[in-house]
Design a protein around this motif. Structure first.
Motif, PDB file in Angstrom:
ATOM      1  N   LEU A   1     -36.082   8.038 -34.528  1.00 17.69           N
ATOM      2  CA  LEU A   1     -36.669   7.051 -35.431  1.00 17.69           C
ATOM      3  C   LEU A   1     -37.893   7.609 -36.130  1.00 17.69           C
ATOM      4  O   LEU A   1     -38.641   8.386 -35.550  1.00 17.69           O
ATOM      5  CB  LEU A   1     -37.105   5.797 -34.654  1.00 17.69           C
ATOM      6  CG  LEU A   1     -36.047   4.979 -33.929  1.00 17.69           C
ATOM      7  CD1 LEU A   1     -36.723   3.892 -33.094  1.00 17.69           C
ATOM      8  CD2 LEU A   1     -35.071   4.351 -34.910  1.00 17.69           C
TER       9      LEU A   1
ATOM     10  N   ALA B   1     -41.258   5.994 -37.626  1.00 21.50           N
ATOM     11  CA  ALA B   1     -42.034   4.751 -37.648  1.00 21.50           C
ATOM     12  C   ALA B   1     -43.164   4.931 -38.645  1.00 21.50           C
ATOM     13  O   ALA B   1     -44.207   5.506 -38.323  1.00 21.50           O
ATOM     14  CB  ALA B   1     -42.571   4.431 -36.257  1.00 21.50           C
TER      15      ALA B   1
ATOM     16  N   GLU C   1     -35.722  -2.259 -33.713  1.00 23.70           N
ATOM     17  CA  GLU C   1     -34.796  -2.652 -34.776  1.00 23.70           C
ATOM     18  C   GLU C   1     -34.787  -1.546 -35.822  1.00 23.70           C
ATOM     19  O   GLU C   1     -35.835  -1.025 -36.199  1.00 23.70           O
ATOM     20  CB  GLU C   1     -35.224  -3.973 -35.417  1.00 23.70           C
ATOM     21  CG  GLU C   1     -35.056  -5.187 -34.526  1.00 23.70           C
ATOM     22  CD  GLU C   1     -35.417  -6.486 -35.244  1.00 23.70           C
ATOM     23  OE1 GLU C   1     -35.733  -6.431 -36.453  1.00 23.70           O
ATOM     24  OE2 GLU C   1     -35.386  -7.539 -34.598  1.00 23.70           O
ATOM     25  N   PHE C   2     -33.579  -1.173 -36.259  1.00 25.73           N
ATOM     26  CA  PHE C   2     -33.459  -0.170 -37.310  1.00 25.73           C
ATOM     27  C   PHE C   2     -32.149  -0.374 -38.053  1.00 25.73           C
ATOM     28  O   PHE C   2     -31.214  -1.021 -37.555  1.00 25.73           O
ATOM     29  CB  PHE C   2     -33.551   1.254 -36.745  1.00 25.73           C
ATOM     30  CG  PHE C   2     -32.492   1.599 -35.724  1.00 25.73           C
ATOM     31  CD1 PHE C   2     -31.270   2.135 -36.105  1.00 25.73           C
ATOM     32  CD2 PHE C   2     -32.731   1.395 -34.366  1.00 25.73           C
ATOM     33  CE1 PHE C   2     -30.303   2.451 -35.161  1.00 25.73           C
ATOM     34  CE2 PHE C   2     -31.768   1.716 -33.416  1.00 25.73           C
ATOM     35  CZ  PHE C   2     -30.557   2.246 -33.808  1.00 25.73           C
ATOM     36  N   ASP C   3     -32.079   0.200 -39.239  1.00 26.16           N
ATOM     37  CA  ASP C   3     -30.884   0.105 -40.075  1.00 26.16           C
ATOM     38  C   ASP C   3     -29.955   1.259 -39.720  1.00 26.16           C
ATOM     39  O   ASP C   3     -30.327   2.415 -39.814  1.00 26.16           O
ATOM     40  CB  ASP C   3     -31.285   0.166 -41.552  1.00 26.16           C
ATOM     41  CG  ASP C   3     -30.115  -0.126 -42.474  1.00 26.16           C
ATOM     42  OD1 ASP C   3     -28.971  -0.193 -41.981  1.00 26.16           O
ATOM     43  OD2 ASP C   3     -30.338  -0.286 -43.688  1.00 26.16           O
ATOM     44  N   ASP C   4     -28.738   0.940 -39.311  1.00 29.63           N
ATOM     45  CA  ASP C   4     -27.770   1.959 -38.903  1.00 29.63           C
ATOM     46  C   ASP C   4     -26.677   2.159 -39.940  1.00 29.63           C
ATOM     47  O   ASP C   4     -25.590   2.624 -39.632  1.00 29.63           O
ATOM     48  CB  ASP C   4     -27.143   1.553 -37.559  1.00 29.63           C
ATOM     49  CG  ASP C   4     -26.357   2.689 -36.917  1.00 29.63           C
ATOM     50  OD1 ASP C   4     -26.754   3.854 -37.091  1.00 29.63           O
ATOM     51  OD2 ASP C   4     -25.332   2.408 -36.269  1.00 29.63           O
TER      52      ASP C   4
ATOM     53  N   HIS D   1     -33.290   7.342 -38.213  1.00 39.52           N
ATOM     54  CA  HIS D   1     -33.354   5.966 -38.700  1.00 39.52           C
ATOM     55  C   HIS D   1     -34.809   5.549 -38.904  1.00 39.52           C
ATOM     56  O   HIS D   1     -35.715   6.065 -38.247  1.00 39.52           O
ATOM     57  CB  HIS D   1     -32.686   5.011 -37.704  1.00 39.52           C
ATOM     58  CG  HIS D   1     -31.328   5.453 -37.262  1.00 39.52           C
ATOM     59  ND1 HIS D   1     -30.225   5.403 -38.088  1.00 39.52           N
ATOM     60  CD2 HIS D   1     -30.896   5.961 -36.079  1.00 39.52           C
ATOM     61  CE1 HIS D   1     -29.162   5.850 -37.429  1.00 39.52           C
ATOM     62  NE2 HIS D   1     -29.551   6.203 -36.215  1.00 39.52           N
ATOM     63  N   THR D   2     -34.995   4.600 -39.795  1.00 44.89           N
ATOM     64  CA  THR D   2     -36.326   4.059 -40.031  1.00 44.89           C
ATOM     65  C   THR D   2     -36.519   2.806 -39.185  1.00 44.89           C
ATOM     66  O   THR D   2     -35.732   1.855 -39.276  1.00 44.89           O
ATOM     67  CB  THR D   2     -36.526   3.704 -41.513  1.00 44.89           C
ATOM     68  OG1 THR D   2     -36.394   4.894 -42.298  1.00 44.89           O
ATOM     69  CG2 THR D   2     -37.908   3.110 -41.745  1.00 44.89           C
ATOM     70  N   ALA D   3     -37.532   2.842 -38.330  1.00 42.07           N
ATOM     71  CA  ALA D   3     -37.814   1.692 -37.471  1.00 42.07           C
ATOM     72  C   ALA D   3     -38.369   0.541 -38.302  1.00 42.07           C
ATOM     73  O   ALA D   3     -39.267   0.733 -39.110  1.00 42.07           O
ATOM     74  CB  ALA D   3     -38.802   2.080 -36.383  1.00 42.07           C
ATOM     75  N   LYS D   4     -37.811  -0.638 -38.093  1.00 41.25           N
ATOM     76  CA  LYS D   4     -38.317  -1.833 -38.755  1.00 41.25           C
ATOM     77  C   LYS D   4     -39.247  -2.625 -37.843  1.00 41.25           C
ATOM     78  O   LYS D   4     -40.145  -3.317 -38.309  1.00 41.25           O
ATOM     79  CB  LYS D   4     -37.138  -2.721 -39.187  1.00 41.25           C
ATOM     80  CG  LYS D   4     -36.156  -2.039 -40.130  1.00 41.25           C
ATOM     81  CD  LYS D   4     -36.826  -1.585 -41.410  1.00 41.25           C
ATOM     82  CE  LYS D   4     -35.812  -0.944 -42.365  1.00 41.25           C
ATOM     83  NZ  LYS D   4     -36.453  -0.470 -43.607  1.00 41.25           N
TER      84      LYS D   4
END
Length: 204
Positions: A33, A35, A58-61, A68-71
């Motif tokens: 990730l 962040a 939570e991240f977009d897969d 992935h970019t952590a939301k």
């Protein structure tokens, strides 16, 4: 958007105020990730991004990349007490390195995740706690659970051995007491499991 648990096993600065986090998820195996803004002291969305912490992430897969970019990162539990014991911290680091090298992104690892959580719990305990696992026992539990979950553990030679190995795996998954054996057998067992890792060409 997906949500899962994650135990952070690596952390490094990235670009301006971002962090690169690597860890193990029960649902997605190895997860990487970024962040954004996590290095800011006032980063309210990422206050928990640190080593050996269990997070809800939570991240977009939807993309093709394994990064992935952590939301959202929310702290579930911290194992910060490991840092008070240098030898335990080093072992946790070696375990983390093994998992980051060998766990596959997108491949669930629920048993190994539970074993990792049990081991980190043990490494946080004070030395005088009765029944606390030794570092060698922690190593045995991690190796045997990973091999078992990924179908790499050979068939047991006898029903007794099968029962013993199953109890070991159960101890990691359920954080239950270890099966009883001679104290010197743990070293033998650890060596046998290490030879299996080498046979399957797993990085250590």
């Amino acid at each position: 958007m997906v949500s899962t648990q994650l135990i952070v096993l690596s952390k490094q600065p990235y670009k301006e105020n971002a962090l690169l986090l690597g860890g193990l998820s029960p649902d997605y195996g190895r997860v990487s990730l970024v962040a954004n803004g996590a290095q800011k002291l006032s980063a309210k969305d990422f206050p928990a991004a640190d080593l050996f912490r269990e997070l809800e992430v939570e991240f977009d897969d939807s993309g093709n990349s394994d990064l992935h970019t952590a939301k959202k990162l929310e702290l579930i539990f911290n194992f910060d007490r490991i840092a008070l014991k240098p030898q335990h911290f080093k072992l946790a680091g070696r375990i983390g390195g093994f998992l980051l090298k060998n766990a596959v992104p997108g491949v669930p690892q629920p048993f190994t995740y539970d074993a990792l959580r049990s081991i980190l719990t043990q490494l946080c305990l004070d030395y005088d706690v009765q029944g606390r696992w030794t570092m060698e026992q922690c190593s045995v539990v991690l190796k045997i659970t990973y091999l078992y979950e990924n179908g790499l553990l050979p068939e047991a030679a006898s029903p007794e051995q099968s029962d013993f190995l199953e109890q070991l795996v159960a101890a990691g998954i359920e954080d239950s007491p270890l099966p009883e054996c001679r104290p010197d057998y743990w070293k033998t067992l650890n060596g046998w499991l290490s030879s299996l890792l080498d046979y399957h060409k797993l990085a250590r």
